[in-house]
Design a protein around this motif. Structure first.
Motif, PDB file in Angstrom:
ATOM      1  N   LEU A  12      39.572  45.491  33.399  1.00 22.65           N
ATOM      2  CA  LEU A  12      40.633  46.464  33.606  1.00 22.65           C
ATOM      3  C   LEU A  12      40.262  47.825  33.025  1.00 22.65           C
ATOM      4  CD1 LEU A  12      43.483  46.504  34.802  1.00 22.65           C
ATOM      5  CD2 LEU A  12      44.342  45.957  32.530  1.00 22.65           C
ATOM      6  N   PHE A  13      39.599  47.829  31.899  1.00 21.66           N
ATOM      7  CA  PHE A  13      39.231  49.078  31.244  1.00 21.66           C
ATOM      8  C   PHE A  13      38.028  49.753  31.896  1.00 21.66           C
ATOM      9  CE2 PHE A  13      41.310  46.398  28.076  1.00 21.66           C
ATOM     10  CZ  PHE A  13      42.389  47.221  27.765  1.00 21.66           C
ATOM     11  N   LEU A  14      37.336  49.036  32.779  1.00 18.34           N
ATOM     12  CA  LEU A  14      36.146  49.567  33.434  1.00 18.34           C
ATOM     13  C   LEU A  14      36.431  50.165  34.805  1.00 18.34           C
ATOM     14  CD1 LEU A  14      33.732  46.632  32.561  1.00 18.34           C
ATOM     15  CD2 LEU A  14      33.929  48.832  31.387  1.00 18.34           C
ATOM     16  N   VAL A  38      45.026  39.797  34.779  1.00 20.09           N
ATOM     17  CA  VAL A  38      46.208  40.603  35.072  1.00 20.09           C
ATOM     18  C   VAL A  38      46.203  40.915  36.569  1.00 20.09           C
ATOM     19  CG1 VAL A  38      45.079  42.810  34.571  1.00 20.09           C
ATOM     20  CG2 VAL A  38      47.556  42.631  34.404  1.00 20.09           C
ATOM     21  N   GLY A  39      47.386  40.963  37.140  1.00 20.53           N
ATOM     22  CA  GLY A  39      47.520  41.364  38.534  1.00 20.53           C
ATOM     23  C   GLY A  39      47.446  42.876  38.645  1.00 20.53           C
ATOM     24  N   LEU A  40      46.838  43.354  39.711  1.00 20.18           N
ATOM     25  CA  LEU A  40      46.702  44.794  39.933  1.00 20.18           C
ATOM     26  C   LEU A  40      47.092  45.082  41.375  1.00 20.18           C
ATOM     27  CD1 LEU A  40      45.666  47.626  39.098  1.00 20.18           C
ATOM     28  CD2 LEU A  40      43.396  46.881  39.815  1.00 20.18           C
ATOM     29  N   HIS A  41      48.114  45.893  41.565  1.00 22.62           N
ATOM     30  CA  HIS A  41      48.561  46.284  42.898  1.00 22.62           C
ATOM     31  C   HIS A  41      48.143  47.734  43.116  1.00 22.62           C
ATOM     32  CE1 HIS A  41      51.069  46.461  46.487  1.00 22.62           C
ATOM     33  NE2 HIS A  41      51.435  47.665  46.068  1.00 22.62           N
ATOM     34  N   ALA A  42      47.459  47.987  44.236  1.00 30.25           N
ATOM     35  CA  ALA A  42      46.973  49.330  44.540  1.00 30.25           C
ATOM     36  C   ALA A  42      47.484  49.768  45.906  1.00 30.25           C
ATOM     37  CB  ALA A  42      45.459  49.369  44.519  1.00 30.25           C
ATOM     38  N   HIS A  55      34.314  48.564  42.759  1.00 32.53           N
ATOM     39  CA  HIS A  55      34.167  48.516  41.302  1.00 32.53           C
ATOM     40  C   HIS A  55      34.510  47.130  40.770  1.00 32.53           C
ATOM     41  CE1 HIS A  55      33.126  52.589  40.157  1.00 32.53           C
ATOM     42  NE2 HIS A  55      33.925  53.005  41.127  1.00 32.53           N
ATOM     43  N   ILE A  56      35.555  46.529  41.289  1.00 39.67           N
ATOM     44  CA  ILE A  56      35.939  45.190  40.830  1.00 39.67           C
ATOM     45  C   ILE A  56      34.832  44.189  41.143  1.00 39.67           C
ATOM     46  CG2 ILE A  56      37.552  43.291  41.218  1.00 39.67           C
ATOM     47  CD1 ILE A  56      39.740  45.494  41.562  1.00 39.67           C
ATOM     48  N   VAL A  57      34.298  44.237  42.350  1.00 40.00           N
ATOM     49  CA  VAL A  57      33.222  43.324  42.738  1.00 40.00           C
ATOM     50  C   VAL A  57      31.981  43.563  41.873  1.00 40.00           C
ATOM     51  CG1 VAL A  57      31.602  42.753  44.593  1.00 40.00           C
ATOM     52  CG2 VAL A  57      34.042  42.975  45.082  1.00 40.00           C
TER      53      VAL A  57
END
Length: 64
Positions: A12-14, A38-42, A55-57
């Motif tokens: 999450l911080f990256l 954590v769930g992240l909605h974009a 970035h997540i991958v």
């Protein structure tokens, strides 16, 4: 366009929020914490979502 991700807390911080918003990102909303994720909605343009997903991958790949 909108999408939901499940990310690890350390990832999450990256995430590059500046790049997300610079490419047409509108909303980043963080959901409930569950252990170490954590769930992240974009929401935003296809380009912004693609940048965020990339970035997540990259972080998932680098951690394994």
């Amino acid at each position: 366009m909108s999408i939901d991700f499940l990310v690890r807390l350390e990832e999450l911080f990256l995430l590059d929020e500046r790049e997300f918003y610079a490419n047409g990102g509108e909303t980043l909303a963080f959901g409930a914490f569950d252990a170490d994720t954590v769930g992240l909605h974009a929401e935003g343009t296809r380009r912004a979502i693609t940048c965020l997903a990339r970035h997540i991958v990259e972080h998932h790949t680098a951690s394994h």
